[in-house]
Design a protein around this motif. Sequence first.
Motif, PDB file in Angstrom:
ATOM      1  N   VAL A 139      44.514 -71.925 -72.816  1.00  0.00           N
ATOM      2  CA  VAL A 139      44.551 -71.805 -74.193  1.00  0.00           C
ATOM      3  C   VAL A 139      45.822 -71.073 -74.573  1.00  0.00           C
ATOM      4  N   LYS A 140      45.979 -69.702 -73.883  1.00  0.00           N
ATOM      5  CA  LYS A 140      46.901 -68.957 -74.193  1.00  0.00           C
ATOM      6  C   LYS A 140      48.457 -69.502 -74.082  1.00  0.00           C
ATOM      7  N   LYS A 141      48.719 -70.368 -73.226  1.00  0.00           N
ATOM      8  CA  LYS A 141      49.921 -71.043 -72.961  1.00  0.00           C
ATOM      9  C   LYS A 141      50.041 -72.110 -74.008  1.00  0.00           C
ATOM     10  N   GLN A 142      49.176 -72.708 -74.404  1.00  0.00           N
ATOM     11  CA  GLN A 142      49.175 -73.801 -75.520  1.00  0.00           C
ATOM     12  C   GLN A 142      49.442 -73.199 -76.732  1.00  0.00           C
ATOM     13  N   VAL A 143      48.545 -72.089 -77.118  1.00  0.00           N
ATOM     14  CA  VAL A 143      49.068 -71.511 -78.300  1.00  0.00           C
ATOM     15  C   VAL A 143      50.449 -70.842 -78.543  1.00  0.00           C
ATOM     16  N   HIS A 144      51.028 -70.353 -77.421  1.00  0.00           N
ATOM     17  CA  HIS A 144      52.250 -69.646 -77.353  1.00  0.00           C
ATOM     18  C   HIS A 144      53.156 -70.785 -77.584  1.00  0.00           C
ATOM     19  N   GLU A 145      53.172 -72.069 -77.024  1.00  0.00           N
ATOM     20  CA  GLU A 145      53.951 -72.834 -77.157  1.00  0.00           C
ATOM     21  C   GLU A 145      53.972 -73.644 -78.450  1.00  0.00           C
ATOM     22  N   GLN A 146      52.706 -73.766 -79.154  1.00  0.00           N
ATOM     23  CA  GLN A 146      52.671 -74.051 -80.362  1.00  0.00           C
ATOM     24  C   GLN A 146      53.295 -73.161 -81.590  1.00  0.00           C
ATOM     25  N   ILE A 147      53.285 -72.009 -81.208  1.00  0.00           N
ATOM     26  CA  ILE A 147      54.051 -71.117 -82.057  1.00  0.00           C
ATOM     27  C   ILE A 147      55.549 -71.186 -81.915  1.00  0.00           C
ATOM     28  N   VAL A 148      56.010 -71.090 -80.868  1.00  0.00           N
ATOM     29  CA  VAL A 148      57.521 -71.358 -80.371  1.00  0.00           C
ATOM     30  C   VAL A 148      57.854 -72.780 -81.130  1.00  0.00           C
ATOM     31  N   GLY A 149      57.221 -73.733 -81.036  1.00  0.00           N
ATOM     32  CA  GLY A 149      57.628 -75.106 -81.379  1.00  0.00           C
ATOM     33  C   GLY A 149      57.276 -74.879 -83.020  1.00  0.00           C
ATOM     34  N   ALA A 150      56.642 -74.328 -83.758  1.00  0.00           N
ATOM     35  CA  ALA A 150      56.524 -74.022 -85.026  1.00  0.00           C
ATOM     36  C   ALA A 150      57.664 -73.439 -85.558  1.00  0.00           C
ATOM     37  N   LEU A 151      58.263 -72.522 -84.959  1.00  0.00           N
ATOM     38  CA  LEU A 151      59.429 -71.683 -85.125  1.00  0.00           C
ATOM     39  C   LEU A 151      60.757 -72.267 -84.925  1.00  0.00           C
ATOM     40  N   LYS A 152      60.738 -73.286 -84.157  1.00  0.00           N
ATOM     41  CA  LYS A 152      62.016 -73.880 -83.772  1.00  0.00           C
ATOM     42  C   LYS A 152      63.036 -73.991 -84.561  1.00  0.00           C
ATOM     43  N   GLY A 153      62.911 -74.234 -85.955  1.00  0.00           N
ATOM     44  CA  GLY A 153      64.045 -74.301 -86.784  1.00  0.00           C
ATOM     45  C   GLY A 153      64.215 -72.973 -87.368  1.00  0.00           C
ATOM     46  N   ALA A 159      57.559 -61.257 -94.753  1.00  0.00           N
ATOM     47  CA  ALA A 159      57.592 -62.565 -95.440  1.00  0.00           C
ATOM     48  C   ALA A 159      58.691 -63.343 -94.832  1.00  0.00           C
ATOM     49  N   ASP A 160      59.790 -63.113 -94.360  1.00  0.00           N
ATOM     50  CA  ASP A 160      60.513 -63.910 -93.810  1.00  0.00           C
ATOM     51  C   ASP A 160      60.098 -64.777 -92.603  1.00  0.00           C
ATOM     52  N   LEU A 161      59.262 -64.126 -91.819  1.00  0.00           N
ATOM     53  CA  LEU A 161      58.470 -64.773 -90.853  1.00  0.00           C
ATOM     54  C   LEU A 161      57.694 -65.900 -91.366  1.00  0.00           C
ATOM     55  N   LYS A 176      59.788 -66.930 -79.108  1.00  0.00           N
ATOM     56  CA  LYS A 176      59.072 -66.676 -77.945  1.00  0.00           C
ATOM     57  C   LYS A 176      58.719 -65.220 -78.289  1.00  0.00           C
ATOM     58  N   ALA A 177      59.326 -64.393 -78.958  1.00  0.00           N
ATOM     59  CA  ALA A 177      59.023 -62.852 -78.869  1.00  0.00           C
ATOM     60  C   ALA A 177      57.895 -62.870 -80.021  1.00  0.00           C
ATOM     61  N   VAL A 178      57.825 -63.726 -80.997  1.00  0.00           N
ATOM     62  CA  VAL A 178      56.787 -63.806 -81.746  1.00  0.00           C
ATOM     63  C   VAL A 178      55.462 -64.290 -81.150  1.00  0.00           C
ATOM     64  N   ALA A 179      55.688 -65.258 -80.230  1.00  0.00           N
ATOM     65  CA  ALA A 179      54.522 -65.721 -79.781  1.00  0.00           C
ATOM     66  C   ALA A 179      53.992 -64.822 -78.851  1.00  0.00           C
ATOM     67  N   ASP A 180      54.470 -64.167 -78.151  1.00  0.00           N
ATOM     68  CA  ASP A 180      54.342 -63.275 -77.084  1.00  0.00           C
ATOM     69  C   ASP A 180      53.329 -62.232 -77.731  1.00  0.00           C
ATOM     70  N   VAL A 181      53.723 -61.537 -78.929  1.00  0.00           N
ATOM     71  CA  VAL A 181      53.104 -60.382 -79.561  1.00  0.00           C
ATOM     72  C   VAL A 181      51.908 -61.183 -80.021  1.00  0.00           C
ATOM     73  N   VAL A 182      51.943 -62.342 -81.126  1.00  0.00           N
ATOM     74  CA  VAL A 182      50.759 -63.082 -81.370  1.00  0.00           C
ATOM     75  C   VAL A 182      49.478 -63.049 -80.375  1.00  0.00           C
ATOM     76  N   VAL A 183      50.174 -63.793 -79.380  1.00  0.00           N
ATOM     77  CA  VAL A 183      48.927 -64.275 -78.305  1.00  0.00           C
ATOM     78  C   VAL A 183      48.332 -62.780 -77.675  1.00  0.00           C
ATOM     79  N   GLU A 184      49.255 -61.800 -77.426  1.00  0.00           N
ATOM     80  CA  GLU A 184      48.621 -60.730 -76.882  1.00  0.00           C
ATOM     81  C   GLU A 184      47.737 -59.909 -77.732  1.00  0.00           C
ATOM     82  N   ARG A 185      47.880 -59.796 -79.119  1.00  0.00           N
ATOM     83  CA  ARG A 185      47.187 -59.321 -80.068  1.00  0.00           C
ATOM     84  C   ARG A 185      45.969 -59.863 -80.291  1.00  0.00           C
ATOM     85  N   ALA A 186      46.007 -61.421 -80.332  1.00  0.00           N
ATOM     86  CA  ALA A 186      44.873 -62.001 -80.739  1.00  0.00           C
ATOM     87  C   ALA A 186      43.676 -62.038 -79.569  1.00  0.00           C
ATOM     88  N   GLY A 187      44.022 -61.580 -78.395  1.00  0.00           N
ATOM     89  CA  GLY A 187      43.403 -61.477 -77.316  1.00  0.00           C
ATOM     90  C   GLY A 187      42.787 -62.837 -76.787  1.00  0.00           C
TER      91      GLY A 187
END
Length: 81
Positions: free
Chosen positions: A5-19, A28-30, A69-80
């Motif tokens: 689940v962790k890897k899938q959520v990470h990939e979804q965040i990275v994918g959503a931020l691809k642009g 706010a910019d994020l 990737k940096a955004v996804a790393d932090v979100v996944v870790e903090r979300a537990g």
Amino acid sequence: MTKSVKKQVHEQIVGALKGAKFPVKTPADLIAAFPDGENTTCQVGDLKMTAGEAALLLKASDFPFRSAKAVADVVVERAGI
């Protein structure tokens, strides 16, 4: 073998931020970088999280983010996840 689940959520965040243009300097910019803003949703099974909810896990000291990737790393870790 299924992805965690962790890897899938990470990939979804990275994918959503691809642009997104990095570095992202403010919360706010994020949020604006996600395709549907704060309503952009990652979902794996019963786990569902919006970008707005994920943003609540971030601190001012986390910025600037230099990559999706940096955004996804932090979100996944903090979300537990």
